[in-house]
Motif scaffolding. Structure first.
Motif, PDB file in Angstrom:
ATOM      1  N   SER A 111       1.614   9.694   2.019  1.00  0.00           N
ATOM      2  CA  SER A 111       1.245   8.287   1.871  1.00  0.00           C
ATOM      3  C   SER A 111       0.740   7.721   3.190  1.00  0.00           C
ATOM      4  O   SER A 111      -0.253   7.002   3.246  1.00  0.00           O
ATOM      5  CB  SER A 111       2.441   7.464   1.417  1.00  0.00           C
ATOM      6  OG  SER A 111       2.987   8.006   0.262  1.00  0.00           O
ATOM      7  N   ILE A 112       1.459   8.068   4.270  1.00  0.00           N
ATOM      8  CA  ILE A 112       1.044   7.574   5.586  1.00  0.00           C
ATOM      9  C   ILE A 112      -0.303   8.178   5.959  1.00  0.00           C
ATOM     10  O   ILE A 112      -1.227   7.478   6.386  1.00  0.00           O
ATOM     11  CB  ILE A 112       2.113   7.908   6.645  1.00  0.00           C
ATOM     12  CG1 ILE A 112       3.404   7.127   6.332  1.00  0.00           C
ATOM     13  CG2 ILE A 112       1.628   7.600   8.039  1.00  0.00           C
ATOM     14  CD1 ILE A 112       4.602   7.570   7.144  1.00  0.00           C
ATOM     15  N   ARG A 113      -0.407   9.498   5.730  1.00  0.00           N
ATOM     16  CA  ARG A 113      -1.612  10.216   6.133  1.00  0.00           C
ATOM     17  C   ARG A 113      -2.852   9.756   5.367  1.00  0.00           C
ATOM     18  O   ARG A 113      -3.918   9.573   5.931  1.00  0.00           O
ATOM     19  CB  ARG A 113      -1.373  11.725   5.951  1.00  0.00           C
ATOM     20  CG  ARG A 113      -2.604  12.628   5.952  1.00  0.00           C
ATOM     21  CD  ARG A 113      -3.230  12.723   7.330  1.00  0.00           C
ATOM     22  NE  ARG A 113      -4.484  13.448   7.278  1.00  0.00           N
ATOM     23  CZ  ARG A 113      -5.640  12.911   6.925  1.00  0.00           C
ATOM     24  NH1 ARG A 113      -5.695  11.643   6.585  1.00  0.00           N
ATOM     25  NH2 ARG A 113      -6.756  13.635   6.923  1.00  0.00           N
ATOM     26  N   TYR A 114      -2.736   9.594   4.036  1.00  0.00           N
ATOM     27  CA  TYR A 114      -3.940   9.366   3.233  1.00  0.00           C
ATOM     28  C   TYR A 114      -4.186   7.899   2.901  1.00  0.00           C
ATOM     29  O   TYR A 114      -5.278   7.535   2.503  1.00  0.00           O
ATOM     30  CB  TYR A 114      -3.876  10.176   1.927  1.00  0.00           C
ATOM     31  CG  TYR A 114      -3.905  11.662   2.181  1.00  0.00           C
ATOM     32  CD1 TYR A 114      -5.071  12.249   2.688  1.00  0.00           C
ATOM     33  CD2 TYR A 114      -2.786  12.450   1.980  1.00  0.00           C
ATOM     34  CE1 TYR A 114      -5.104  13.598   2.969  1.00  0.00           C
ATOM     35  CE2 TYR A 114      -2.814  13.803   2.248  1.00  0.00           C
ATOM     36  CZ  TYR A 114      -3.978  14.381   2.748  1.00  0.00           C
ATOM     37  OH  TYR A 114      -4.010  15.702   3.038  1.00  0.00           O
ATOM     38  N   VAL A 115      -3.157   7.051   3.024  1.00  0.00           N
ATOM     39  CA  VAL A 115      -3.356   5.648   2.636  1.00  0.00           C
ATOM     40  C   VAL A 115      -3.214   4.691   3.816  1.00  0.00           C
ATOM     41  O   VAL A 115      -4.104   3.877   4.089  1.00  0.00           O
ATOM     42  CB  VAL A 115      -2.374   5.257   1.495  1.00  0.00           C
ATOM     43  CG1 VAL A 115      -2.530   3.776   1.152  1.00  0.00           C
ATOM     44  CG2 VAL A 115      -2.626   6.114   0.266  1.00  0.00           C
ATOM     45  N   VAL A 116      -2.104   4.808   4.546  1.00  0.00           N
ATOM     46  CA  VAL A 116      -1.849   3.811   5.593  1.00  0.00           C
ATOM     47  C   VAL A 116      -2.713   4.060   6.835  1.00  0.00           C
ATOM     48  O   VAL A 116      -3.374   3.152   7.341  1.00  0.00           O
ATOM     49  CB  VAL A 116      -0.353   3.783   5.966  1.00  0.00           C
ATOM     50  CG1 VAL A 116      -0.109   2.735   7.042  1.00  0.00           C
ATOM     51  CG2 VAL A 116       0.489   3.466   4.743  1.00  0.00           C
ATOM     52  N   LEU A 117      -2.733   5.307   7.335  1.00  0.00           N
ATOM     53  CA  LEU A 117      -3.503   5.589   8.560  1.00  0.00           C
ATOM     54  C   LEU A 117      -4.994   5.268   8.423  1.00  0.00           C
ATOM     55  O   LEU A 117      -5.564   4.639   9.311  1.00  0.00           O
ATOM     56  CB  LEU A 117      -3.297   7.046   8.996  1.00  0.00           C
ATOM     57  CG  LEU A 117      -2.086   7.306   9.903  1.00  0.00           C
ATOM     58  CD1 LEU A 117      -1.974   8.792  10.216  1.00  0.00           C
ATOM     59  CD2 LEU A 117      -2.188   6.523  11.208  1.00  0.00           C
ATOM     60  N   LEU A 153       2.835  10.492  -4.212  1.00  0.00           N
ATOM     61  CA  LEU A 153       2.618  11.063  -2.884  1.00  0.00           C
ATOM     62  C   LEU A 153       3.929  11.022  -2.106  1.00  0.00           C
ATOM     63  O   LEU A 153       4.739  10.103  -2.276  1.00  0.00           O
ATOM     64  CB  LEU A 153       1.561  10.263  -2.126  1.00  0.00           C
ATOM     65  CG  LEU A 153       0.122  10.310  -2.640  1.00  0.00           C
ATOM     66  CD1 LEU A 153      -0.753   9.381  -1.814  1.00  0.00           C
ATOM     67  CD2 LEU A 153      -0.424  11.721  -2.572  1.00  0.00           C
ATOM     68  N   SER A 154       4.138  12.014  -1.243  1.00  0.00           N
ATOM     69  CA  SER A 154       5.322  11.984  -0.394  1.00  0.00           C
ATOM     70  C   SER A 154       5.119  10.926   0.688  1.00  0.00           C
ATOM     71  O   SER A 154       4.026  10.396   0.862  1.00  0.00           O
ATOM     72  CB  SER A 154       5.528  13.348   0.260  1.00  0.00           C
ATOM     73  OG  SER A 154       4.525  13.539   1.242  1.00  0.00           O
ATOM     74  N   LYS A 155       6.174  10.624   1.460  1.00  0.00           N
ATOM     75  CA  LYS A 155       6.050   9.600   2.493  1.00  0.00           C
ATOM     76  C   LYS A 155       4.989   9.984   3.530  1.00  0.00           C
ATOM     77  O   LYS A 155       4.135   9.188   3.891  1.00  0.00           O
ATOM     78  CB  LYS A 155       7.405   9.377   3.174  1.00  0.00           C
ATOM     79  CG  LYS A 155       7.395   8.182   4.100  1.00  0.00           C
ATOM     80  CD  LYS A 155       8.792   7.821   4.589  1.00  0.00           C
ATOM     81  CE  LYS A 155       8.723   6.646   5.555  1.00  0.00           C
ATOM     82  NZ  LYS A 155      10.021   6.283   6.134  1.00  0.00           N
ATOM     83  N   VAL A 156       5.072  11.273   3.952  1.00  0.00           N
ATOM     84  CA  VAL A 156       4.103  11.730   4.954  1.00  0.00           C
ATOM     85  C   VAL A 156       2.679  11.650   4.393  1.00  0.00           C
ATOM     86  O   VAL A 156       1.760  11.171   5.057  1.00  0.00           O
ATOM     87  CB  VAL A 156       4.424  13.173   5.402  1.00  0.00           C
ATOM     88  CG1 VAL A 156       3.315  13.717   6.302  1.00  0.00           C
ATOM     89  CG2 VAL A 156       5.758  13.211   6.115  1.00  0.00           C
ATOM     90  N   GLN A 158       0.830  -1.206   0.000  1.00  0.00           N
ATOM     91  CA  GLN A 158       0.000   0.000   0.000  1.00  0.00           C
ATOM     92  C   GLN A 158       0.870   1.264   0.000  1.00  0.00           C
ATOM     93  O   GLN A 158       0.582   2.225  -0.704  1.00  0.00           O
ATOM     94  CB  GLN A 158      -0.909   0.002   1.229  1.00  0.00           C
ATOM     95  CG  GLN A 158      -1.903  -1.131   1.269  1.00  0.00           C
ATOM     96  CD  GLN A 158      -3.027  -0.921   0.291  1.00  0.00           C
ATOM     97  OE1 GLN A 158      -3.541   0.171   0.133  1.00  0.00           O
ATOM     98  NE2 GLN A 158      -3.418  -1.988  -0.395  1.00  0.00           N
ATOM     99  N   LEU A 159       1.934   1.232   0.817  1.00  0.00           N
ATOM    100  CA  LEU A 159       2.827   2.384   0.890  1.00  0.00           C
ATOM    101  C   LEU A 159       3.572   2.546  -0.436  1.00  0.00           C
ATOM    102  O   LEU A 159       3.683   3.657  -0.969  1.00  0.00           O
ATOM    103  CB  LEU A 159       3.813   2.192   2.052  1.00  0.00           C
ATOM    104  CG  LEU A 159       4.709   3.383   2.406  1.00  0.00           C
ATOM    105  CD1 LEU A 159       3.885   4.590   2.803  1.00  0.00           C
ATOM    106  CD2 LEU A 159       5.656   3.012   3.539  1.00  0.00           C
ATOM    107  N   THR A 160       4.045   1.428  -0.980  1.00  0.00           N
ATOM    108  CA  THR A 160       4.753   1.466  -2.266  1.00  0.00           C
ATOM    109  C   THR A 160       3.845   2.035  -3.350  1.00  0.00           C
ATOM    110  O   THR A 160       4.260   2.899  -4.136  1.00  0.00           O
ATOM    111  CB  THR A 160       5.186   0.048  -2.676  1.00  0.00           C
ATOM    112  OG1 THR A 160       5.716  -0.603  -1.522  1.00  0.00           O
ATOM    113  CG2 THR A 160       6.209   0.083  -3.780  1.00  0.00           C
ATOM    114  N   ALA A 161       2.598   1.560  -3.382  1.00  0.00           N
ATOM    115  CA  ALA A 161       1.661   2.026  -4.395  1.00  0.00           C
ATOM    116  C   ALA A 161       1.420   3.522  -4.256  1.00  0.00           C
ATOM    117  O   ALA A 161       1.374   4.260  -5.244  1.00  0.00           O
ATOM    118  CB  ALA A 161       0.356   1.260  -4.296  1.00  0.00           C
TER     119      ALA A 161
END
Lengths: 224, 247, 327
Positions: C234-240, C229-232, C220-223
């Motif tokens: 990616s975390i904010r909108y996909v992983v969290l 998306l930036s790392k932050v 998910q993060l890779t995608a």
């Protein structure tokens, strides 16, 4: 806030605090033992039992899990008055409450053992009881280890609540030290010290139980 | 001499009738294969023989004993009927040899040392003596299934039931299990096998029973059933099965 | 065993399973909340004296006392066969003892809820950065986060409250903050307790969120990175958004845990539910009535929380993602 003189006071009383830590450890062990002896059958009843017994056990569990431990202890001390001894009262309170949680740990573990294990055991001619005793329970006990470890540290920390019924365990002794006249400035030093002792105890418990569950883990290879 | 007689067995789950009057017989030493599309009731039929599933009506006799008789002790009955499962169901907390000794010790009361000796013989029989002290998770699927067979054999059953013993295996592991089953058949064991393993059926089976929608559509020796099936349903099923195996 | 995936459940500090299909439980809850809301409206919102004075119960004691006396005399006249009547009389004398303390317990329950909600909400705010630091942070950040959670989780909550209340000059500072203890704003000790619950709960919640984040597929993060998306981000909108859904069951447990352990605030003089029950019990010696009542109040709050969180879990469930498997 932190003063050399107060630290000296704490170290002068370290024996007194460590004796309290001994009571803390003792209370943890007696409570967990009572919790296991009561909680394990209770979990089995919730899985395999039916009718009135099952209902009584599961309702009792909800009450014990839904009530603060301090209320449970005071009910046992003042209402039921099971014993004049604060240690026994605290053991029964923490033990029964722990039983209510341990029963859930064992219930989940028993239910997580594949049904095929039971069938295979029955197919070689074991009775239902033998199948549970020799095949399901040994696997369930291993699967309970993470939950049991969790429960161990919860009980260890909650022994501090026996303060409410005046048991002279670690936290109560810390409280007694700084409430002596003229010693109120040592309060931070005292509580940092007892917190450190609690931390060492929970840390050692966790590492020890990690080792134990690695030792008893069922090996698995690269296959499958 | 008849060892197993199944007579007009009916079984329903709720509204769904899975077995609608199944009957067949096996003599001592026979190897019979149950075939049929999924949901045809093969596995249910197998489990009704050692009462892992209870029938609604009909009769099952094993060696002259009524399986569903009021005086029949299920646990004693099951000692005479070995069962091999699709997912092996090895006891996960026990080593290969302990999987076999558990029943010997707890059910037959065989002393520890003798139990181990007997278990080792059976492990040798399935070619796994070297893996005796491995745990199930350390064995391949084929090895696990062979231990499963050894576990059932150790109780010295009169009849062995195989419930799709190779269908959970990777193709390259099927051969070793089929080989063990062939050896058993050649050794005179009475076996009732639910399987679509054509090779085994052709070479080892005395009779094949084709089940569809809870009834035996047609029975007969492999050459007859495979080469000259009488019913369209059997023919259609076999054609599909052959197409699948030749892929 | 060792082939099992580590599950979120392993980290949970408590589990309460409540069978909310029971009609009696739901009826009990409805009565409890009806009374509690009426009590709060009367005590906190309506002008004093408009309905019932603050200290006075809604229910008169008289009729219950009369009923008890009647039952006792019936029991006495029946001799041996009067046992059921004597038992009923016992129930009525419990009610007689319980009624006068209900207003104080209602006020205590309010503070219990404030402590719990305050602790869990502020704790959550602290837990998200703690857990993200632990999973995605550099070496130093990971170490700070790990040390914090281990220290908090390794020591008793009661000891933490004592350090904050008696050991640190927190009380002097909070006392100077304008508005504390005025009107509806909780007093100094309650604030110390909220700070304690926040710090404590943040450590546990960070653990739940951490293991939930780790259970989100790495792809998910890779995608997310692959679409720019930036790392932050990616975390904010996909992983969290995915991870927090996995964390909901543990979050229900945390809520239940805090409701019960907010009772420890009584030891630093916060007048919450348990404090009220204990102080009335010590004054009147009606230990049975007060402690049983306190237990019932906490049970009602805990069961309400389970019902509420079950609803949240069902509401936020997405197909194929955490939450309830069915429904």
């Amino acid at each position: 806030m932190l003063q050399a003189g107060d630290w000296a006071f704490v170290f002068a009383n370290l024996d007194y605090l460590l004796a309290g830590a001994g009571i803390t450890v003792g209370l943890t062990l007696t409570s967990l033992l009572l919790g296991f002896l009561t909680g394990f059958p209770a979990g089995a009843i919730e899985v395999y039992g039916d009718g009135i017994l099952e209902r009584v056990v599961s309702t009792g569990g909800v009450v014990l899990r839904g009530t603060p431990i301090v209320v449970i202890m005071l009910v046992l001390f003042f209402v039921v008055s099971i014993s004049k001894s604060a240690f026994i009262t605290a053991t029964v309170g923490l033990g029964l409450r722990s039983a209510a949680y341990q029963s859930q740990i064992f219930r989940g573990a028993l239910q997580s053992v594949d049904e095929g294990q039971m069938e295979a055991a029955r197919s070689v001619g074991m009775s239902r009881f033998e199948a549970i005793r020799y095949v399901v329970v040994p696997q369930a006990l291993r699967r309970s280890m993470p939950g049991f470890q969790n429960e161990f540290t919860i009980v260890l920390k909650d022994t501090s609540i026996a303060f409410a019924i005046g048991l002279a365990e670690l936290l109560t002794r810390g409280n007694d030290l700084f409430t002596q006249s003229g010693r109120s400035t040592a309060v931070l030093e005292v509580f940092l010290t007892i917190s450190a002792i609690y931390f060492v105890l929970t840390f050692a418990t966790n590492r020890g139980l990690d080792r134990l569950s690695d030792y008893y883990a069922i090996p698995s290879g690269e296959n499958r | 001499m008849t060892l197993l007689r199944v007579e007009d067995v009916h079984k329903s789950y709720g509204d769904e009738e899975v077995l609608k009057g199944v009957s067949f017989e096996m003599d001592r030493g026979d190897v019979d294969v149950l075939m049929g599309p999924s949901g045809s009731g093969k596995s249910t039929m197998l489990r009704c023989i050692n009462r892992l599933t209870e029938i609604d009506s009909g009769d099952v006799w094993l060696d002259g004993t009524p399986v569903y008789g009021p005086d029949t002790d299920v646990n004693e009955l099951r000692q005479d009927v070995g069962m091999v499962f699709q997912d092996f169901n090895l006891f996960a907390h026990l080593t290969a040899v302990e999987n076999i000794t558990l029943g010997l010790k707890r059910v037959l009361g065989v002393p520890k040392a003798e139990a181990r000796e007997r278990a080792m013989e059976h492990l040798e029989q399935v070619g796994l003596a070297a893996q005796a002290d491995s745990y199930p998770a350390e064995l391949s699927g084929g090895q696990q299934q062979r231990v499963g067979i050894a576990r059932a054999l150790a109780m010295e059953p009169k009849l062995m039931l195989f419930d799709e013993p190779t269908s959970a295996l990777d193709p390259e592991l099927v051969g070793e299990v089929v080989e063990v089953m062939r050896d058993l058949a050649a050794g005179g064991m009475t076996m009732l096998v639910v399987s679509h393993e054509m090779g085994f059926a052709r070479s080892a089976a005395d009779d094949i029973h084709f089940l569809d929608s809870g009834t035996v559509v047609e029975s007969g020796p492999p050459e007859q059933l495979f080469e000259r099936p009488e019913h369209d349903r059997t023919r259609a099923f076999l054609t599909g099965l052959q197409a699948e195996t030749h892929q | 065993m060792s082939t099992d995936e580590p599950s979120v459940a392993d980290e949970v500090r408590t589990t309460v399973t409540v069978d909310t299909d029971q009609p009696w439980a739901l009826i009990g809850l409805a009565v409890f909340w009806g009374w509690l809301l009426a009590r709060w409206t009367n005590d906190f919102l309506l002008p004093a004296g408009l309905a019932v004075p603050r200290e006075q119960s809604f229910f008169p004691v008289g009729p219950f006392e009369a009923a008890r006396e009647t039952l006792l005399s019936v029991a006495a006249s029946l001799g041996l066969f009067g046992a059921p009547f004597a038992f009923l009389a016992g129930l009525f004398s419990f009610v007689v003892g319980a009624i006068p303390s209900l207003p104080a317990l209602g006020r205590g329950a309010w503070l219990t809820i404030v402590l719990t909600v305050g602790g869990i909400a502020l704790g959550f705010v602290l837990a998200v950065p703690l857990s993200v630091a632990r999973v995605y942070g550099g070496r130093w950040l990971r170490w700070v986060s790990l040390s914090y959670t281990e220290l908090i989780r390794g020591t008793p909550l009661l000891a933490q409250l004592f350090v904050l209340y008696f050991g640190l000059p927190l009380t002097q500072i909070i006392r100077e903050v304008p508005g504390v203890g005025v009107g509806y704003v909780p007093g100094t000790a309650a604030w110390v307790a909220i700070i304690g619950f926040t710090l404590n709960s943040a450590a546990y919640q960070a653990e739940y969120i951490r293991s939930a984040l780790e259970s989100v597929d790495a792809g998910q993060l890779t995608a997310a990175r692959s679409i720019g998306l930036s790392k932050v981000e990616s975390i904010r909108y996909v992983v969290l958004p995915q991870g927090l859904r996995y964390a909901i069951p543990s979050w229900s447990n945390e809520l239940v845990y805090l409701i019960k352990y907010s009772s420890l605030a009584a030891f630093i003089t916060v007048r919450e539910l348990f404090f009220q029950a204990e102080s009335i019990a010590n004054e009147t010696f009606r230990y049975t009535e007060l402690y049983v009542l306190a237990a019932l109040f906490y049970l009602a709050l805990v069961i309400s929380a389970s019902v509420l969180m079950n609803g949240v879990e069902t509401k936020t469930a997405l197909p194929g993602l955490g939450g309830k498997r069915e429904a």
